[in-house]
Write a protein that holds these residues in place. Sequence first.
Motif, PDB file in Angstrom:
ATOM      1  N   ARG A   1      -0.437   0.552   1.390  1.00  0.00           N
ATOM      2  CA  ARG A   1       0.224   0.549   0.085  1.00  0.00           C
ATOM      3  C   ARG A   1      -0.757   0.443  -1.085  1.00  0.00           C
ATOM      4  O   ARG A   1      -0.341   0.424  -2.248  1.00  0.00           O
ATOM      5  CB  ARG A   1       1.230  -0.605   0.013  1.00  0.00           C
ATOM      6  CG  ARG A   1       2.350  -0.474   1.043  1.00  0.00           C
ATOM      7  CD  ARG A   1       3.382  -1.566   0.937  1.00  0.00           C
ATOM      8  NE  ARG A   1       4.434  -1.386   1.935  1.00  0.00           N
ATOM      9  CZ  ARG A   1       5.465  -2.196   2.098  1.00  0.00           C
ATOM     10  NH1 ARG A   1       5.587  -3.269   1.325  1.00  0.00           N
ATOM     11  NH2 ARG A   1       6.376  -1.967   3.025  1.00  0.00           N
TER      12      ARG A   1
ATOM     13  N   SER B   1       2.238 -10.027  -1.756  1.00  0.00           N
ATOM     14  CA  SER B   1       2.755  -8.683  -1.481  1.00  0.00           C
ATOM     15  C   SER B   1       2.266  -8.208  -0.121  1.00  0.00           C
ATOM     16  O   SER B   1       1.077  -8.301   0.202  1.00  0.00           O
ATOM     17  CB  SER B   1       2.299  -7.696  -2.566  1.00  0.00           C
ATOM     18  OG  SER B   1       2.824  -8.067  -3.820  1.00  0.00           O
TER      19      SER B   1
ATOM     20  N   LEU C   1       1.028  -5.566   2.470  1.00  0.00           N
ATOM     21  CA  LEU C   1       0.206  -4.383   2.227  1.00  0.00           C
ATOM     22  C   LEU C   1       0.462  -3.232   3.199  1.00  0.00           C
ATOM     23  O   LEU C   1      -0.033  -2.129   2.979  1.00  0.00           O
ATOM     24  CB  LEU C   1      -1.279  -4.761   2.293  1.00  0.00           C
ATOM     25  CG  LEU C   1      -1.748  -5.781   1.255  1.00  0.00           C
ATOM     26  CD1 LEU C   1      -3.240  -6.027   1.392  1.00  0.00           C
ATOM     27  CD2 LEU C   1      -1.413  -5.298  -0.155  1.00  0.00           C
ATOM     28  N   GLY C   2       1.221  -3.473   4.279  1.00  0.00           N
ATOM     29  CA  GLY C   2       1.447  -2.421   5.264  1.00  0.00           C
ATOM     30  C   GLY C   2       0.259  -2.285   6.201  1.00  0.00           C
ATOM     31  O   GLY C   2      -0.767  -2.968   6.066  1.00  0.00           O
TER      32      GLY C   2
ATOM     33  N   LEU D   1       1.302  -6.120  -8.471  1.00  0.00           N
ATOM     34  CA  LEU D   1       2.089  -5.827  -7.268  1.00  0.00           C
ATOM     35  C   LEU D   1       3.417  -6.582  -7.317  1.00  0.00           C
ATOM     36  O   LEU D   1       3.526  -7.605  -8.005  1.00  0.00           O
ATOM     37  CB  LEU D   1       1.297  -6.213  -6.015  1.00  0.00           C
ATOM     38  CG  LEU D   1      -0.014  -5.438  -5.775  1.00  0.00           C
ATOM     39  CD1 LEU D   1      -0.776  -6.029  -4.586  1.00  0.00           C
ATOM     40  CD2 LEU D   1       0.279  -3.964  -5.539  1.00  0.00           C
TER      41      LEU D   1
END
Length: 593
Positions: free
Chosen positions: A485, A477, A479-480, A471
Amino acid sequence: MSDSSPQSRAGLLQLLKIWPFVSRYKTILVLALCALVFTSAITLTLGQGIRMAIDQGFLAASMQSLNQTLLFMMVLVVCMAAGTFVRFYLVTWLGERVVADIRQAVFNHLVHLHPSYFEENRSGEITSRLTTDTTLLQSIIGSSMSWALRSVITVVGALIMLMITNFKLTLIVLAAVPLVLVPILVIGRRVRVLARRSQDTVADVGAYAGEIIQQIKTVQSYAREDYEKKAFGVEVGEAFDVARQRIRQRSVMMSTVLLLAFGAICLMVWVGGRDVMAGVMSGGDLAAFVFYAIMVAFGVASVSEVMGELQRAAGAIERLLELLAVESLIQSPERVREMKATPDYHLQLDQVTFNYPSRPDRHALHELTLNIKAGETVALVGPSGAGKSTLFEILLRFYDPQQGQVLLNDVDIRELNLQQLRQEMALVPQQPVLFSTDVMTNIRYGRPDASDEEVYAAAKAAYADEFIRQLPQQYHSYLGENGVRLSGGQKQRVVIARAILNNPRILLLDEATSALDAESEHQVQKALDALMQNRTTLIIAHRLATVINADRIVVMNEGRVVAQGQHGQLVQHSPLYQRLAELQFSQGGAEIA
């Protein structure tokens, strides 16, 4: 309107119910009130400065007196500006702080409510109460309430100064005050009812929009965009119609108050002008009187305007208090029992019967009895609606059974501390649940005090480390929303890593590998096999191939246990299990035996 009157009388009393939150900051409140009284007193003193400027300056043609009076008034204005700064800062701070406390209290209460409450009430409406209603309260407490108190103090002080200046003219003003208050009281009732309806319709708009946005792929896949736009337009239109009615009522109230107040002032100026011409009073007294009368008029008009805001605030408080008044059906007992260390059975379900509140006439579980030994791996199989997921919800005390009991280490779970009970277990649901944050936080949700190295180890054990490293920001990162994602299989492995990190005594696996491809399933199954060692595991399985090697397979149907044993035994002796096996194994009954 027959039923709105008692509601209206109780409406503004709702404002008093936030006193426990305000009283935490009594020092700030007292200082703010002192600043408010100080600025109001200075404002009233300006009227005397106007009288002195006219009588001792203009009419006496004394430049020295005029200069002294204007200098005195400038000092008053500077003091009033300083007092206004202090008042505004303290009151605004108090409003922000109180609303933050209310918002925190409501949220703290919500996270402890029983899950069925959120099934019966839309999340969008609850969110609206937590955000929109509390924001409205902030504007009321932080500004409108202060303005209303200042107006009341100013009106009372101005009326006193009016009586001191000229009693006859004061009678005209006092006669107008009841006429002004009548529309405030009468129309204010309607405003409050409409304010509550307006808040409800706004919540409906938010709930509808939130649901559509959440299900946007379904909406677009069925090409329902135009329909949803029209449907949302109807919701918005209803909210606007209610708001329009509320605004119209407030406009009528404000215009009526202004008409009556300034009409009284015009009458008073006419009478006062005749007295000045007759030599009964001085021009300065009349100017001061007009100044105080205008203060009364503006003060009453301000109160009438703020009354509408206070009515809206009363509606918002009512909605928030409704949330705070909801009692959770699932709570820790007052007297908590400790679990025994060496029980005969780790888990026992004894004659458990449960009906969902939304389906009181249908058993989700019916007289279910099941004993599960410590360290045993038990698979739950059966058709949809057999009660498998309900069993998990009962074990986690999302619900309590209407009959029977669930024992953990020989203690009824209703006698255990709720958090302690749930910390004994880790649930890996069929639909993975992730939060709108980074990977590290999502995995660490299983154990917030875990080190980074422990998180990495859990991810490796769940065979998630490799794709996480690929990622953009690796473990950091974003992830939404709900991990949008990531693919389904990746999300499931992150959730499994969370369960591995939690290191529970009891594992609840609800088709934990259903979203994985064959290779990922093989890898995660190895991780789960290692994780299940020396701990009690319950597995809900629709694919029988994943649980053939379980210590015991329990066949459920219509909320009951209809058979249990190992795969070979059930194929021979359980018609339901045999039918399920025949449907899933392509080579027939001889092969599955």
